[in-house]
Enzyme design. Sequence first.
Site, short mmCIF file in Angstrom:
data_model
loop_
_atom_site.label_atom_id
_atom_site.label_comp_id
_atom_site.label_asym_id
_atom_site.label_seq_id
_atom_site.Cartn_x
_atom_site.Cartn_y
_atom_site.Cartn_z
N ARG A 159 0.86 -1.17 0.00
CA ARG A 159 0.00 0.00 0.00
C ARG A 159 0.90 1.23 0.00
O ARG A 159 2.07 1.16 0.40
CB ARG A 159 -0.89 0.02 1.24
CG ARG A 159 -1.82 -1.19 1.39
CD ARG A 159 -2.60 -1.11 2.69
NE ARG A 159 -3.55 -2.21 2.83
CZ ARG A 159 -3.27 -3.36 3.45
NH1 ARG A 159 -2.06 -3.56 3.97
NH2 ARG A 159 -4.19 -4.30 3.54
N LYS A 182 -2.45 -2.88 7.87
CA LYS A 182 -3.67 -2.44 8.55
C LYS A 182 -3.86 -3.22 9.85
O LYS A 182 -3.60 -4.42 9.91
CB LYS A 182 -4.88 -2.65 7.64
CG LYS A 182 -4.98 -1.64 6.51
CD LYS A 182 -6.29 -1.81 5.76
CE LYS A 182 -6.45 -0.75 4.69
NZ LYS A 182 -7.74 -0.90 3.96
N HIS A 250 -2.86 2.87 -6.17
CA HIS A 250 -3.38 1.64 -5.56
C HIS A 250 -3.66 0.59 -6.63
O HIS A 250 -3.64 -0.61 -6.35
CB HIS A 250 -4.66 1.95 -4.77
CG HIS A 250 -4.97 0.90 -3.75
ND1 HIS A 250 -4.15 0.63 -2.67
CD2 HIS A 250 -6.02 0.04 -3.63
CE1 HIS A 250 -4.67 -0.34 -1.94
NE2 HIS A 250 -5.80 -0.72 -2.50
N ARG A 253 -0.96 -1.92 -6.91
CA ARG A 253 -1.07 -3.04 -5.96
C ARG A 253 -2.09 -4.06 -6.47
O ARG A 253 -1.86 -5.27 -6.38
CB ARG A 253 -1.49 -2.49 -4.60
CG ARG A 253 -1.83 -3.53 -3.53
CD ARG A 253 -2.07 -2.81 -2.22
NE ARG A 253 -2.98 -3.51 -1.33
CZ ARG A 253 -2.61 -4.40 -0.42
NH1 ARG A 253 -1.34 -4.73 -0.29
NH2 ARG A 253 -3.51 -4.97 0.38
N HIS A 276 -4.10 -9.28 3.61
CA HIS A 276 -5.56 -9.28 3.80
C HIS A 276 -5.91 -10.14 5.01
O HIS A 276 -5.42 -11.26 5.15
CB HIS A 276 -6.27 -9.85 2.58
CG HIS A 276 -6.29 -8.91 1.41
ND1 HIS A 276 -6.50 -9.34 0.11
CD2 HIS A 276 -6.11 -7.58 1.33
CE1 HIS A 276 -6.46 -8.31 -0.70
NE2 HIS A 276 -6.23 -7.23 0.01
N TYR A 285 -10.06 -10.87 -6.56
CA TYR A 285 -9.16 -10.88 -7.71
C TYR A 285 -9.47 -12.03 -8.65
O TYR A 285 -9.18 -11.96 -9.83
CB TYR A 285 -7.70 -10.92 -7.24
CG TYR A 285 -7.28 -9.65 -6.56
CD1 TYR A 285 -7.05 -8.49 -7.29
CD2 TYR A 285 -7.16 -9.57 -5.18
CE1 TYR A 285 -6.69 -7.31 -6.67
CE2 TYR A 285 -6.81 -8.40 -4.55
CZ TYR A 285 -6.57 -7.26 -5.29
OH TYR A 285 -6.24 -6.09 -4.68
#
Length: 304
Positions: A159, A182, A250, A253, A276, A285
Amino acid sequence: MISPAATSALDDFLAQRAALSGASENTLKAYRSDLLDYLVFMTRHKGGPQGIAPLTAVSVSDMRAWMAHARGTGLGARSLSRKLSAVKSFYRWLAEHEVFDPTAVLSARAPKYQRKLPRPLPEDAARAVLDTVELQSQKDWIGARDTAVMTLLYGCGLRISEALGLTGKDAPLAPTLRIRGKGGKERLVPVLDAARDAVDTYLRLCPYPQEPDSPLFRGARGGALNPRQVQKVMEQTRLQLGLPASATPHAMRHSFATHLLSAGGDLRAIQELLGHASLSTTQTYTEVDSTRLMEIYNRTHPKA
């Protein structure tokens, strides 16, 4: 006005989220904003400050009123679903502490919405971005910096915040980076030779000394590189290459993940590389890949 008891409960809930789940500052801010909106509505809806006892007595009709009000302000289904998720998390915590049945809140159903799929770049476009981004600056070191950042986004799936969070002690880049993403979740990310070379080139040209605690990527005046500057240089690159508006930093990514999947990458491994928390997030995806495959089929099949 929100009651002191409700405010105190909100603070305690957020403190627990920070301590136990390692929620990031941005996540906690979003939780606070969403829950304050909910508490303000209930205060007005009920005609007075809502202490703990009234909050435990919220009914199904109260929840419907809140959701209708939120939609009436123009809030989208996706945003409302996020707010509802925050409210449910708060009530699960509150029910454990106050011992009441939170079914009226937990049974509220989130509105359906069309999930937006990631919009990656084709492989040749992603390569063109890496080849062209340095041309957007008149200073060689800034061009090298922008190339290094974009290479980390596409080559390592970082990110923007993760790339710009690197410091002098991360240089020179090791074959594997430990990235804090995150929610404070750490992951190990392999670093391609191309990414290490791009960062090395930038460091050789950068006029500012690299200290262990200083930001790896510097702005023109020596401070930390602002994410907005990364977005701006991508906009300029996009216009030069004639790419769509979806070609954002982004998207590099997204391209990393999609191109790995197209090459036969394992979904679980890609989940780990991206950081994730849920496999369902990474599975989007596969939908992108299937959608693109059908577009190619419809465009090129002789019977199409």
